[in-house]
Design a protein around this motif. Structure first.
Motif, PDB file in Angstrom:
ATOM      1  N   CYS A 137       0.854  -1.184   0.000  1.00  0.00           N
ATOM      2  CA  CYS A 137       0.000   0.000   0.000  1.00  0.00           C
ATOM      3  C   CYS A 137       0.890   1.234   0.000  1.00  0.00           C
ATOM      4  O   CYS A 137       2.095   1.144   0.199  1.00  0.00           O
ATOM      5  N   TYR A 138       0.288   2.382  -0.238  1.00  0.00           N
ATOM      6  CA  TYR A 138       1.012   3.641  -0.095  1.00  0.00           C
ATOM      7  C   TYR A 138       0.124   4.625   0.643  1.00  0.00           C
ATOM      8  O   TYR A 138      -1.104   4.544   0.587  1.00  0.00           O
ATOM      9  N   LYS A 139       0.752   5.553   1.359  1.00  0.00           N
ATOM     10  CA  LYS A 139      -0.029   6.540   2.107  1.00  0.00           C
ATOM     11  C   LYS A 139       0.620   7.909   2.106  1.00  0.00           C
ATOM     12  O   LYS A 139       0.009   8.899   1.739  1.00  0.00           O
ATOM     13  N   ASP A 140       1.866   8.001   2.551  1.00  0.00           N
ATOM     14  CA  ASP A 140       2.487   9.302   2.764  1.00  0.00           C
ATOM     15  C   ASP A 140       3.029   9.896   1.462  1.00  0.00           C
ATOM     16  O   ASP A 140       3.495   9.178   0.589  1.00  0.00           O
ATOM     17  N   PHE A 141       2.969  11.226   1.377  1.00  0.00           N
ATOM     18  CA  PHE A 141       3.494  11.943   0.225  1.00  0.00           C
ATOM     19  C   PHE A 141       4.532  12.947   0.724  1.00  0.00           C
ATOM     20  O   PHE A 141       4.245  13.751   1.616  1.00  0.00           O
ATOM     21  N   ILE A 142       5.727  12.899   0.168  1.00  0.00           N
ATOM     22  CA  ILE A 142       6.781  13.834   0.536  1.00  0.00           C
ATOM     23  C   ILE A 142       7.177  14.566  -0.740  1.00  0.00           C
ATOM     24  O   ILE A 142       7.727  13.961  -1.672  1.00  0.00           O
ATOM     25  N   LEU A 170      -3.651   3.367   6.945  1.00  0.00           N
ATOM     26  CA  LEU A 170      -3.212   4.520   7.730  1.00  0.00           C
ATOM     27  C   LEU A 170      -2.080   4.146   8.681  1.00  0.00           C
ATOM     28  O   LEU A 170      -1.247   4.985   9.025  1.00  0.00           O
ATOM     29  N   ASN A 171      -2.031   2.867   9.055  1.00  0.00           N
ATOM     30  CA  ASN A 171      -0.955   2.387   9.929  1.00  0.00           C
ATOM     31  C   ASN A 171       0.125   1.640   9.140  1.00  0.00           C
ATOM     32  O   ASN A 171       0.896   0.860   9.695  1.00  0.00           O
ATOM     33  N   HIS A 172       0.151   1.887   7.832  1.00  0.00           N
ATOM     34  CA  HIS A 172       1.214   1.330   6.967  1.00  0.00           C
ATOM     35  C   HIS A 172       1.257  -0.194   6.994  1.00  0.00           C
ATOM     36  O   HIS A 172       2.339  -0.777   6.858  1.00  0.00           O
ATOM     37  N   TYR A 173       0.126  -0.841   7.175  1.00  0.00           N
ATOM     38  CA  TYR A 173       0.012  -2.318   7.215  1.00  0.00           C
ATOM     39  C   TYR A 173       0.751  -2.942   8.396  1.00  0.00           C
ATOM     40  O   TYR A 173       0.954  -4.158   8.428  1.00  0.00           O
ATOM     41  N   ARG A 174       1.140  -2.145   9.385  1.00  0.00           N
ATOM     42  CA  ARG A 174       1.877  -2.709  10.520  1.00  0.00           C
ATOM     43  C   ARG A 174       1.020  -3.669  11.342  1.00  0.00           C
ATOM     44  O   ARG A 174       1.550  -4.580  11.986  1.00  0.00           O
ATOM     45  N   ASP A 175      -0.302  -3.455  11.374  1.00  0.00           N
ATOM     46  CA  ASP A 175      -1.170  -4.347  12.138  1.00  0.00           C
ATOM     47  C   ASP A 175      -2.024  -5.230  11.236  1.00  0.00           C
ATOM     48  O   ASP A 175      -3.005  -5.817  11.682  1.00  0.00           O
ATOM     49  N   LEU A 176      -1.624  -5.353   9.986  1.00  0.00           N
ATOM     50  CA  LEU A 176      -2.333  -6.241   9.055  1.00  0.00           C
ATOM     51  C   LEU A 176      -1.963  -7.690   9.361  1.00  0.00           C
ATOM     52  O   LEU A 176      -0.778  -8.040   9.366  1.00  0.00           O
ATOM     53  N   PRO A 177      -2.943  -8.561   9.624  1.00  0.00           N
ATOM     54  CA  PRO A 177      -2.616  -9.984   9.789  1.00  0.00           C
ATOM     55  C   PRO A 177      -1.949 -10.521   8.514  1.00  0.00           C
ATOM     56  O   PRO A 177      -2.437 -10.283   7.412  1.00  0.00           O
ATOM     57  N   PHE A 178      -0.840 -11.208   8.672  1.00  0.00           N
ATOM     58  CA  PHE A 178      -0.101 -11.711   7.511  1.00  0.00           C
ATOM     59  C   PHE A 178       0.679 -12.954   7.913  1.00  0.00           C
ATOM     60  O   PHE A 178       1.902 -12.933   8.105  1.00  0.00           O
ATOM     61  N   PRO A 179      -0.027 -14.086   8.049  1.00  0.00           N
ATOM     62  CA  PRO A 179       0.579 -15.305   8.607  1.00  0.00           C
ATOM     63  C   PRO A 179       1.378 -16.116   7.590  1.00  0.00           C
ATOM     64  O   PRO A 179       1.104 -17.287   7.326  1.00  0.00           O
ATOM     65  N   GLY A 186       9.898  -7.883   4.345  1.00  0.00           N
ATOM     66  CA  GLY A 186       8.891  -7.548   5.331  1.00  0.00           C
ATOM     67  C   GLY A 186       8.174  -8.785   5.841  1.00  0.00           C
ATOM     68  O   GLY A 186       8.199  -9.852   5.205  1.00  0.00           O
ATOM     69  N   SER A 187       7.547  -8.646   7.010  1.00  0.00           N
ATOM     70  CA  SER A 187       6.825  -9.754   7.623  1.00  0.00           C
ATOM     71  C   SER A 187       5.702  -9.191   8.468  1.00  0.00           C
ATOM     72  O   SER A 187       5.560  -7.970   8.607  1.00  0.00           O
ATOM     73  N   GLU A 188       4.881 -10.063   9.027  1.00  0.00           N
ATOM     74  CA  GLU A 188       3.754  -9.608   9.833  1.00  0.00           C
ATOM     75  C   GLU A 188       4.237  -8.694  10.956  1.00  0.00           C
ATOM     76  O   GLU A 188       5.124  -9.046  11.724  1.00  0.00           O
ATOM     77  N   GLY A 189       3.648  -7.511  11.034  1.00  0.00           N
ATOM     78  CA  GLY A 189       4.042  -6.537  12.050  1.00  0.00           C
ATOM     79  C   GLY A 189       5.236  -5.692  11.673  1.00  0.00           C
ATOM     80  O   GLY A 189       5.501  -4.666  12.302  1.00  0.00           O
ATOM     81  N   LYS A 190       5.974  -6.107  10.646  1.00  0.00           N
ATOM     82  CA  LYS A 190       7.178  -5.370  10.237  1.00  0.00           C
ATOM     83  C   LYS A 190       7.243  -5.255   8.709  1.00  0.00           C
ATOM     84  O   LYS A 190       8.110  -5.841   8.062  1.00  0.00           O
ATOM     85  N   PRO A 191       6.304  -4.512   8.134  1.00  0.00           N
ATOM     86  CA  PRO A 191       6.338  -4.367   6.670  1.00  0.00           C
ATOM     87  C   PRO A 191       7.570  -3.589   6.225  1.00  0.00           C
ATOM     88  O   PRO A 191       8.080  -2.735   6.959  1.00  0.00           O
ATOM     89  N   LEU A 192       8.057  -3.914   5.054  1.00  0.00           N
ATOM     90  CA  LEU A 192       9.196  -3.211   4.484  1.00  0.00           C
ATOM     91  C   LEU A 192       8.733  -1.849   3.975  1.00  0.00           C
ATOM     92  O   LEU A 192       7.750  -1.750   3.247  1.00  0.00           O
ATOM     93  N   GLU A 193       9.414  -0.785   4.375  1.00  0.00           N
ATOM     94  CA  GLU A 193       9.064   0.558   3.902  1.00  0.00           C
ATOM     95  C   GLU A 193       9.912   0.900   2.683  1.00  0.00           C
ATOM     96  O   GLU A 193      11.132   0.751   2.691  1.00  0.00           O
ATOM     97  N   LEU A 194       9.251   1.353   1.642  1.00  0.00           N
ATOM     98  CA  LEU A 194       9.919   1.695   0.392  1.00  0.00           C
ATOM     99  C   LEU A 194       9.533   3.102  -0.035  1.00  0.00           C
ATOM    100  O   LEU A 194       8.434   3.575   0.277  1.00  0.00           O
ATOM    101  N   LYS A 195      10.411   3.747  -0.772  1.00  0.00           N
ATOM    102  CA  LYS A 195      10.065   5.014  -1.410  1.00  0.00           C
ATOM    103  C   LYS A 195       9.674   4.729  -2.856  1.00  0.00           C
ATOM    104  O   LYS A 195      10.292   3.899  -3.525  1.00  0.00           O
ATOM    105  N   MET A 196       8.639   5.407  -3.325  1.00  0.00           N
ATOM    106  CA  MET A 196       8.134   5.181  -4.667  1.00  0.00           C
ATOM    107  C   MET A 196       8.170   6.515  -5.425  1.00  0.00           C
ATOM    108  O   MET A 196       7.193   7.268  -5.416  1.00  0.00           O
ATOM    109  N   PRO A 197       9.299   6.850  -6.035  1.00  0.00           N
ATOM    110  CA  PRO A 197       9.384   8.130  -6.752  1.00  0.00           C
ATOM    111  C   PRO A 197       8.351   8.187  -7.884  1.00  0.00           C
ATOM    112  O   PRO A 197       8.167   7.230  -8.628  1.00  0.00           O
TER     113      PRO A 197
END
Length: 237
Positions: A137-142, A170-179, A186-197
């Motif tokens: 997913c994406y959310k923030d814009f810089i 809104l929580n960047h998938y940090r609380d998305l169940p992902f078993p 990335g893994s459940e509770g620890k999604p990989l954060e990427l920049k998307m130019p």
């Protein structure tokens, strides 16, 4: 949820960004075979097009017929309408059967799904070993020090109009169940954060905001989050 996206089908086609080619290359490098991919919640096929560069066939599905009517055609993509009335067995058969799919992608959509039901289907159709499930997913814009505070101000006005499922985004998938077992992206509770130019015109940026469900729900309730004043502020910044 189909009715939500039926209403916004043209806005999605006009406003939603595509994803970097490098993202699909990275995913493809982690599957052992490249015969079949499944893009779920495909909308108009933005992610499916990137996946199709690396797989012989892509099944692209959505619950919204209106979205699929605007899907971008490609010789290796097969678009299928998958209403919620389909049984699990029917869906598995439609996708290609058990242990058949090399890559499953869900771009900006998995938060809308019935997750236990969907994950059960994933475990059936994903190739074992060597298959990969990727959700993002994406959310923030810089953009700039001038623009970013305006974007935050705009975003701070949207929470009353988001549907509950969007909280995962809104929580960047940090609380998305992902078993599922991690492959280092990335893994459940620890999604990989990427920049998307992404390079956008002002009008392209505004089209993206207009495609947000919160903006459309607010408008239905008589609130114009993208008023002329707000647009002028963005334009000036």
């Amino acid at each position: 949820m189909a009715e939500v996206f039926d209403k916004q089908a043209k806005l999605y086609l006009d406003g939603r960004p595509t994803y970097p080619k490098e993202w699909y290359s990275m995913l493809a490098s982690r599957t052992t075979q490249h015969s079949l991919a499944w893009d779920v919640g495909t909308g108009n096929g933005q992610a499916a097009l990137g996946v199709a560069e690396h797989y012989e066939q892509v099944i692209a599905t959505d619950v919204s017929e209106e979205q699929l009517k605007r899907a971008i055609s490609h010789p290796r993509i097969r678009y299928l309408h998958t209403p919620s009335s389909l049984s699990d067995d029917e869906l598995v058969s439609l996708i290609g059967g058990e242990n058949a799919v090399d890559l499953i992608t869900i771009a900006q959509a998995v938060h809308w799904f019935d997750l236990p039901k969907f994950y059960s289907i994933v475990t059936r159709v994903l190739r074992k070993p060597g298959g990969l499930l990727a959700v993002w997913c994406y959310k923030d814009f810089i953009i700039s020090p001038t623009f970013d505070p305006l974007m935050q101000k705009f975003f701070d006005a949207t929470p009353p109009y988001w549907k509950p499922e969007v909280q995962y985004v809104l929580n960047h998938y940090r609380d998305l169940p992902f078993p599922f077992e991690s492959v280092g992206l990335g893994s459940e509770g620890k999604p990989l954060e990427l920049k998307m130019p992404k390079e956008l015109s002002l009008e392209g940026f505004l089209r993206m905001l207009r495609s947000w469900s919160a903006v459309n729900i607010a408008k239905e309730q008589g609130v114009d989050l993208l008023s002329e004043k707000v647009v002028k502020e963005f334009e000036h910044a």
